[in-house]
Structure formats: C-alpha cells, structure tokens
Design a protein around this motif. Structure first.
Motif, PDB file in Angstrom:
ATOM      1  N   ASN A 180     -15.124  30.961 -43.218  1.00  0.00           N
ATOM      2  CA  ASN A 180     -15.030  32.192 -44.100  1.00  0.00           C
ATOM      3  C   ASN A 180     -15.514  32.902 -43.448  1.00  0.00           C
ATOM      4  OD1 ASN A 180     -15.183  30.457 -46.512  1.00  0.00           O
ATOM      5  ND2 ASN A 180     -16.951  29.488 -46.673  1.00  0.00           N
ATOM      6  N   GLN A 212      -8.348  35.656 -43.056  1.00  0.00           N
ATOM      7  CA  GLN A 212      -9.444  35.706 -43.184  1.00  0.00           C
ATOM      8  C   GLN A 212      -9.914  37.263 -44.022  1.00  0.00           C
ATOM      9  OE1 GLN A 212     -12.130  36.236 -39.837  1.00  0.00           O
ATOM     10  NE2 GLN A 212     -12.896  34.056 -40.521  1.00  0.00           N
ATOM     11  N   ASP A 231     -16.753  34.328 -51.716  1.00  0.00           N
ATOM     12  CA  ASP A 231     -16.042  33.351 -51.847  1.00  0.00           C
ATOM     13  C   ASP A 231     -16.114  33.035 -49.674  1.00  0.00           C
ATOM     14  OD1 ASP A 231     -14.437  32.151 -53.529  1.00  0.00           O
ATOM     15  OD2 ASP A 231     -12.288  33.764 -53.098  1.00  0.00           O
ATOM     16  N   ASN A 232     -16.136  34.435 -49.084  1.00  0.00           N
ATOM     17  CA  ASN A 232     -16.773  34.534 -48.125  1.00  0.00           C
ATOM     18  C   ASN A 232     -18.622  33.498 -47.782  1.00  0.00           C
ATOM     19  OD1 ASN A 232     -14.725  34.710 -46.202  1.00  0.00           O
ATOM     20  ND2 ASN A 232     -15.352  36.968 -46.425  1.00  0.00           N
TER      21      ASN A 232
END
Length: 234
Positions: A4, A47, A112-113
């Motif tokens: 992440n 990423q 989502d990170n």
C-alpha cells in the motif's frame, strides 16, 4: 503482493477558479481509477498514487448532488452583480461558499491504501481540523448528524467553522474540506449554509480576534493530517 502506498503528493494551487480546479481533481481521480482498473483487468499490482491539493477559490457557491437549490438566496442576476460563481457539483452535502481567506483542501486518495471506511475517512478529516484549531485555543467539535467542525455544539451559539463534502467511487476520494480562516463571512448571508437553518458560520479570525497567517495554518493542517492518517506528505 502490492504494498500500500502511504505517500501523498502535495500540490498547492494558490488561487484558482473553482471549475478549473474541479476539472483537475477529476483528472487525478480518473488517473487513480485507471490504475485500479488496470490492476483488476490485467491481474497487476501497480501502486495507486494519492494527492492532496490546497487551493483558494475566488467567490463561488457550490451545491452538492443532494442539495436544494432553494438554499441559494440569490438569483442569476444578483450572482453576476456580486461577482459570485455558482456550480452544481458531484459531492455529497448541500450548498456552501468558497472564497478568499479560506483554506480549501482536496485529498484525492485511494482508500484501499489506508482503510475501507467512508465514515472513518470523514471523522479523520474532522479530527485533523479539530487538532489544528486546538493549537489556536479554539475548541472544535462534531455535531451529531451534521458533518464538519463546529463550535459550542448543543448551545444556542453553535456555529460551523469548517465544512466537509466528498465524493467517493471505488474507494477513491475527491472534494474535501473548507476551513474559514480570514474569510469574509458576509457571503454566507446569501445562502442557507449546508441547508441547515438557524445555525451560524464563523472563522478563526472572528474567534481569535486577529488575522492569521494562512501558510502557518496550512502547515499545521499537513502535520495533523499526517498524524491522523498515518501517512507521509511529500
């Protein structure tokens, strides 16, 4: 497995028209969505980037997608006479004002990170501002059922100092917060702010009794944003 991305790219846009900034937000938002789509469709682990925009808008009223146009108390001619722009936009919330002396922050993040919880995201934005205000001796609070940061909640003197409104899709955020620092509060008289009747709006300048250095307030926002979200702003 994808690691992440906890880094957030800071961009200070200075003073910029609302529509131009909105378009730019959409570009960054779409960029993140495209990476996520590519990851899903091609089974990749690229990423996704995160952004944080600071901006000051010339006078503008914006109405959220669920907002009531009746909360704008001026007609088109009056808006033109006063030099105020107006846009219906795709964030949540009702009507608000942006203008000079106000710090607007637009975090464009892939949650989502971080965490998949919109409620937590909103409370974290509020917490960031509450901590900033505390450094100036102002007690910011949450008001149940009303987003943003308030003062003297539960009293006849309740007033909002920071408005929040966001859009999310596929866990990507855009829009954000507007903190009244040295803002001319007279412009709020032409709307029913956030569609909430009978509650006032205030600024840091009014509460403290002096103008503040906007760059100093921005630096405190970034410091507390990093702490609350456990990220690094680069």
């Amino acid at each position: 497995m994808k690691k992440n991305n906890k880094n957030i790219h800071l961009q200070d846009l200075g003073t910029k028209e609302y529509k131009e900034t909105w378009n730019y937000q959409e570009e960054l938002f779409d960029k993140i969505i495209q990476v996520k789509r590519k990851n899903r469709n091609e089974n990749l682990n690229l990423q996704t980037p995160n952004y944080f925009l600071f901006v000051e808008h010339p006078h503008v009223y914006t109405l959220g997608k669920s907002g009531d146009l009746n909360n704008l108390l001026l007609n088109q001619n009056q808006l033109k006479e006063k030099g105020i722009a107006f846009h219906k936009i795709n964030r949540g919330g009702d009507i608000t004002y942006h203008g000079f002396g106000q710090i607007v922050g637009y975090p464009i993040l892939d949650l989502d990170n971080f965490f998949n919880d919109i409620g937590k995201y909103m409370r974290s934005l509020e917490e960031t501002i509450i901590r900033v205000l505390a450094e100036y001796g102002i007690k910011g609070e949450r008001s149940k059922g009303e987003t943003g940061v308030w003062l003297d909640v539960g009293t006849p003197f309740a007033r909002k100092i920071c408005a929040l409104g966001v859009r999310t899709s596929r866990w990507v955020t855009m829009h954000g917060f507007a903190l009244n620092v040295n803002t001319n509060l007279g412009y709020f008289d032409h709307i029913i702010p956030c569609g909430i009747r009978g509650k006032a709006v205030t600024s840091m300048e009014v509460e403290i009794g002096r103008k503040l250095k906007v760059e100093e307030v921005k630096s405190k926002i970034l410091k507390h944003f990093e702490d609350v979200f456990e990220v690094k702003i680069v």
